[in-house]
Write a protein that holds these residues in place. Structure first.
Motif, PDB file in Angstrom:
ATOM      1  N   THR A  90      51.103 -49.635  24.526  1.00 33.30           N
ATOM      2  CA  THR A  90      52.365 -50.343  24.757  1.00 33.30           C
ATOM      3  C   THR A  90      53.089 -49.785  25.964  1.00 33.30           C
ATOM      4  OG1 THR A  90      52.528 -50.548  22.360  1.00 33.30           O
ATOM      5  CG2 THR A  90      54.468 -51.138  23.644  1.00 33.30           C
ATOM      6  N   GLN A  99      53.509 -57.215  27.853  1.00 30.54           N
ATOM      7  CA  GLN A  99      53.903 -56.920  26.475  1.00 30.54           C
ATOM      8  C   GLN A  99      52.712 -57.072  25.537  1.00 30.54           C
ATOM      9  OE1 GLN A  99      56.961 -57.923  28.135  1.00 30.54           O
ATOM     10  NE2 GLN A  99      57.487 -55.820  27.626  1.00 30.54           N
ATOM     11  N   LEU A 100      52.857 -56.432  24.388  1.00 31.96           N
ATOM     12  CA  LEU A 100      51.774 -56.399  23.419  1.00 31.96           C
ATOM     13  C   LEU A 100      52.023 -57.392  22.288  1.00 31.96           C
ATOM     14  CD1 LEU A 100      49.370 -54.265  23.265  1.00 31.96           C
ATOM     15  CD2 LEU A 100      50.592 -53.406  21.282  1.00 31.96           C
ATOM     16  N   ILE A 101      51.010 -58.163  21.945  1.00 35.88           N
ATOM     17  CA  ILE A 101      51.072 -58.957  20.715  1.00 35.88           C
ATOM     18  C   ILE A 101      50.227 -58.234  19.690  1.00 35.88           C
ATOM     19  CG2 ILE A 101      50.983 -61.267  19.763  1.00 35.88           C
ATOM     20  CD1 ILE A 101      50.150 -62.301  22.349  1.00 35.88           C
ATOM     21  N   LEU A 102      50.810 -58.039  18.525  1.00 35.56           N
ATOM     22  CA  LEU A 102      50.156 -57.220  17.523  1.00 35.56           C
ATOM     23  C   LEU A 102      49.507 -58.072  16.436  1.00 35.56           C
ATOM     24  CD1 LEU A 102      49.994 -54.165  17.053  1.00 35.56           C
ATOM     25  CD2 LEU A 102      51.873 -54.450  15.434  1.00 35.56           C
ATOM     26  N   GLN A 104      47.086 -57.585  12.683  1.00 33.26           N
ATOM     27  CA  GLN A 104      46.463 -56.683  11.722  1.00 33.26           C
ATOM     28  C   GLN A 104      45.293 -57.366  11.030  1.00 33.26           C
ATOM     29  OE1 GLN A 104      49.418 -53.954   9.602  1.00 33.26           O
ATOM     30  NE2 GLN A 104      50.598 -55.815   9.825  1.00 33.26           N
ATOM     31  N   ARG A 111      39.170 -62.039   8.473  1.00 37.43           N
ATOM     32  CA  ARG A 111      40.532 -62.026   8.991  1.00 37.43           C
ATOM     33  C   ARG A 111      40.513 -61.716  10.492  1.00 37.43           C
ATOM     34  NH1 ARG A 111      44.249 -63.171   9.512  1.00 37.43           N
ATOM     35  NH2 ARG A 111      46.290 -62.285   9.949  1.00 37.43           N
ATOM     36  N   LEU A 115      41.970 -64.065  13.386  1.00 38.07           N
ATOM     37  CA  LEU A 115      43.028 -63.526  14.236  1.00 38.07           C
ATOM     38  C   LEU A 115      42.623 -63.564  15.711  1.00 38.07           C
ATOM     39  CD1 LEU A 115      45.776 -62.513  13.645  1.00 38.07           C
ATOM     40  CD2 LEU A 115      44.878 -60.203  13.387  1.00 38.07           C
ATOM     41  N   MET A 119      44.644 -65.296  18.697  1.00 47.54           N
ATOM     42  CA  MET A 119      45.011 -64.533  19.884  1.00 47.54           C
ATOM     43  C   MET A 119      44.485 -65.213  21.143  1.00 47.54           C
ATOM     44  SD  MET A 119      46.984 -62.248  18.948  1.00 47.54           S
ATOM     45  CE  MET A 119      47.464 -60.980  17.769  1.00 47.54           C
ATOM     46  N   ARG A 122      46.489 -67.872  22.496  1.00 41.62           N
ATOM     47  CA  ARG A 122      47.707 -67.498  23.207  1.00 41.62           C
ATOM     48  C   ARG A 122      47.407 -67.106  24.644  1.00 41.62           C
ATOM     49  NH1 ARG A 122      51.768 -67.564  19.965  1.00 41.62           N
ATOM     50  NH2 ARG A 122      51.475 -67.268  17.738  1.00 41.62           N
TER      51      ARG A 122
ATOM     52  N   MET B  69      55.947 -67.216  18.171  1.00 43.26           N
ATOM     53  CA  MET B  69      55.973 -65.768  18.352  1.00 43.26           C
ATOM     54  C   MET B  69      57.343 -65.241  17.954  1.00 43.26           C
ATOM     55  SD  MET B  69      53.984 -65.126  21.949  1.00 43.26           S
ATOM     56  CE  MET B  69      55.338 -65.736  22.910  1.00 43.26           C
ATOM     57  N   THR B  90      55.139 -58.197  10.210  1.00 45.50           N
ATOM     58  CA  THR B  90      53.903 -58.764  10.749  1.00 45.50           C
ATOM     59  C   THR B  90      53.180 -59.592   9.691  1.00 45.50           C
ATOM     60  OG1 THR B  90      53.698 -56.749  12.051  1.00 45.50           O
ATOM     61  CG2 THR B  90      51.797 -58.211  12.008  1.00 45.50           C
ATOM     62  N   ASP B  94      52.704 -63.518   9.965  1.00 49.13           N
ATOM     63  CA  ASP B  94      51.332 -63.945  10.135  1.00 49.13           C
ATOM     64  C   ASP B  94      50.968 -65.026   9.123  1.00 49.13           C
ATOM     65  OD1 ASP B  94      48.821 -62.373  11.650  1.00 49.13           O
ATOM     66  OD2 ASP B  94      48.318 -63.804  10.072  1.00 49.13           O
ATOM     67  N   TYR B  98      52.828 -67.069  12.660  1.00 48.70           N
ATOM     68  CA  TYR B  98      53.552 -66.460  13.776  1.00 48.70           C
ATOM     69  C   TYR B  98      52.962 -65.089  14.108  1.00 48.70           C
ATOM     70  CZ  TYR B  98      57.283 -69.898  13.288  1.00 48.70           C
ATOM     71  OH  TYR B  98      58.010 -71.056  13.239  1.00 48.70           O
ATOM     72  N   GLN B  99      52.992 -64.738  15.382  1.00 45.41           N
ATOM     73  CA  GLN B  99      52.575 -63.392  15.763  1.00 45.41           C
ATOM     74  C   GLN B  99      53.757 -62.609  16.316  1.00 45.41           C
ATOM     75  OE1 GLN B  99      49.579 -65.417  15.949  1.00 45.41           O
ATOM     76  NE2 GLN B  99      49.023 -64.017  14.305  1.00 45.41           N
ATOM     77  N   LEU B 100      53.592 -61.297  16.299  1.00 47.23           N
ATOM     78  CA  LEU B 100      54.655 -60.399  16.706  1.00 47.23           C
ATOM     79  C   LEU B 100      54.406 -59.870  18.107  1.00 47.23           C
ATOM     80  CD1 LEU B 100      57.000 -59.186  14.854  1.00 47.23           C
ATOM     81  CD2 LEU B 100      55.720 -57.070  15.068  1.00 47.23           C
ATOM     82  N   ILE B 101      55.438 -59.902  18.944  1.00 49.37           N
ATOM     83  CA  ILE B 101      55.377 -59.186  20.213  1.00 49.37           C
ATOM     84  C   ILE B 101      56.189 -57.923  20.052  1.00 49.37           C
ATOM     85  CG2 ILE B 101      55.520 -59.415  22.706  1.00 49.37           C
ATOM     86  CD1 ILE B 101      56.382 -62.175  22.397  1.00 49.37           C
ATOM     87  N   LEU B 102      55.597 -56.816  20.431  1.00 45.08           N
ATOM     88  CA  LEU B 102      56.215 -55.536  20.164  1.00 45.08           C
ATOM     89  C   LEU B 102      56.874 -54.963  21.410  1.00 45.08           C
ATOM     90  CD1 LEU B 102      56.250 -53.677  17.685  1.00 45.08           C
ATOM     91  CD2 LEU B 102      54.383 -52.421  18.771  1.00 45.08           C
TER      92      LEU B 102
END
Lengths: 331, 331
Positions: A90, A99-102, A104, A111, A115, A119, A122, B69, B90, B94, B98-102
DNA sequence: CTGTTAGCGCATTCAC
DNA sequence: GTGAATGCGCTAACAG
């Protein structure tokens, strides 16, 4: 002018009009000031202030094919092990405006595949995954997407694209060698059921030369699971001398349970963890463990990605960061 | 190795042609199947397979004004305290696609302001920040952006938009009350220099009724800083009886240093942490601390955001998740 | 149910 | 230095 509280956001168009220049000049004044005269830049800057303009990176990215985002997939963000990597990643990306998209994966391959699809949709400028990608579908999709990919925390001679990690086989082998060198023969393994931990176990067994009692717990491992694991192992071999744990959390649980059973560490039972968590040096006794430079992994992954984004050639697409056994009081 | 620099990605246009339908029909077959006949859906699905199409969410979002996002700002991802929140957030997001930008602010207000700007420029459907936003510039920009915002880990009667947290003043006050109830009078504070820890200190002092020796360490706090902090406090008052630490990491360091100096816990020195980290129940002695449900904060923040995205009315835009003192052996 | 027409907000061609 | 077109890939509107 357009100071109504209507959700109609102000666009570059508004700025251009306010500044009395064309759309593209406003665009350049903001993102490519070298091409525009000082005077114009000043006018545009004023217009930005006046209108409260905030650029829309999505729109810009659509045309320029740069999203300034990098996707990172980790098994579980709450697992401390990968935190230094995520943090370093990061930080390094942020310094370059990315920026980082996270995401899990929860240690779940289906999964992960899903995911990865999200990703890719995007259109990030890079993707960092934890571990190697084994699904052929995912490998193909990633390759066809053309997005730079870094596989981390493991190594492969045939990465999807690039890799920064170390050999888990060698880790297992090194710990086995370390145990054997100490003269311990009744060995055991407490391990999470994830891919990489399993490979470490295999390396361990290869060097030992035979199977050893193993307690398998579901990833992510924890202190509580470590206590359980020791109970398991003692049932399999009450005279076990040394245990290799797949995480420091697990090792800590084994230590707690050992103490609860009146076993002395390391006299009665020696313990080696994995990861060198922040608490490992401060447990009682302090924990011998395998240290990996997670921050370096993140920094190097970011560098590979950024170099690739700049169109530079990658001299070394597979980087081995190695590891080392940190001997403390638990052995 | 040698990758074609521009592997022109397959677009919806290709899929439509392959399926022999119009662009919009292909679009609907994929993202709005209810409007299209089964037969057409099947044809489009085949075309997707055949072409290896992966949708471009950026392009779609540009028109539909939905980026799917959510941006999350934390002081430091490597600080364990906020991990349950980030994880729960998250996971909940998810599940809704939706995804998370950190983003990491590093406990720095200028950095936070800059980062908020970058995040707004990505047009997320929601923004979650750790703590309250104090900068008026940021508050204004967020408001004008029209993006739903949740401030977390703190409460305000005048949030930018929504808030999920608890009162830090009350935490400080509660711990002070707890200490006083035990009969301790020579109190001290070891605290990080961040906003929220300072407010807890103020609450503590208000209830105590007078100032107390305080060791301030730079955030993020750590075990090592805790050792230093105790040295500091003992220099200020060698007979200090009880210390309130602004994090469990700090408390752990205080405990380690206390033991190194031959102080018994809690007989000579009582210690209370904050956060109820996973190790708090397993230190020796186990650590009394203030427990906060970080996961709930994340889940509730996600729910608020998602409700808002669905256009639903928010019954309760400010949610107090409370806290409780978990008494263990260190007091 | 399906298709046509317009853009979303911006950056990449080219011109001037 | 600056500007006018043109479209990135997709989806809201309306039509049919």
């Amino acid at each position: 002018m357009t100071d109504t509280n209507a959700p109609k956001s102000v666009t570059l168009h508004d700025v251009a009009r306010e500044a009395g220049v064309s759309l593209i000049t406003a665009s350049r004044a903001i993102s490519n000031p070298g091409m525009v005269s000082e005077k114009t830049i000043a006018r545009v800057r004023l217009a930005v202030e006046a209108t409260g303009y905030i650029p829309n990176l999505l729109a810009g990215g659509l045309k320029s094919r740069k999203s300034l985002m990098v996707a990172a997939l980790v098994p579980n963000i709450a697992v401390a092990q990968f935190l230094p990597t995520v943090k370093a990643l990061t930080d390094a990306l942020d310094a370059a405006g990315y920026q980082l998209i996270l995401g899990q994966t929860g240690y779940d391959h289906a999964r992960e595949e899903a995911l990865l699809g999200t990703m890719i949709s995007r259109r990030p400028d890079g993707i960092v995954v934890t571990g190697l990608i084994h699904s052929q579908v995912s490998r193909d999709r990633l390759r066809r997407s053309g997005i730079p990919v870094v596989e981390t925390w493991d190594l492969s001679d045939r990465p999807v694209d690039m890799a920064v990690g170390f050999s888990h086989v060698k880790v297992g082998s090194a710990v086995a060698g370390f145990f054997l060198g100490k003269g311990w023969r009744r060995l055991g393994i407490a391990t999470g059921d994830d891919q990489r931990a399993s490979v470490r176990r295999e390396g361990f067994l290869t060097t030992v030369g035979h199977d050893v009692p193993t307690a398998v717990v579901p990833a992510p491992s924890s202190l509580a699971l470590g206590r359980q694991a020791l109970a398991d192992l003692l049932a399999k071999d009450p005279h076990i001398e040394a245990i290799f744990c797949s995480s420091d959390q697990l090792a800590q649980g084994v230590m707690v349970e050992a103490r609860a059973r009146g076993l002395r560490i390391p006299e009665d039972l020696a313990i080696c963890g994995f990861g060198d968590a922040d608490f490992a040096a401060h447990t009682d006794p302090s924990l011998t463990t395998v240290q990996v430079d997670g921050a370096s992994i993140g920094t190097l992954a970011a560098r590979l990605l950024l170099d690739r984004c700049r169109g530079e050639a990658i001299a070394q697409p597979v980087i081995d960061v190695g590891f080392r056994i940190v001997e403390r009081a638990s052995t």
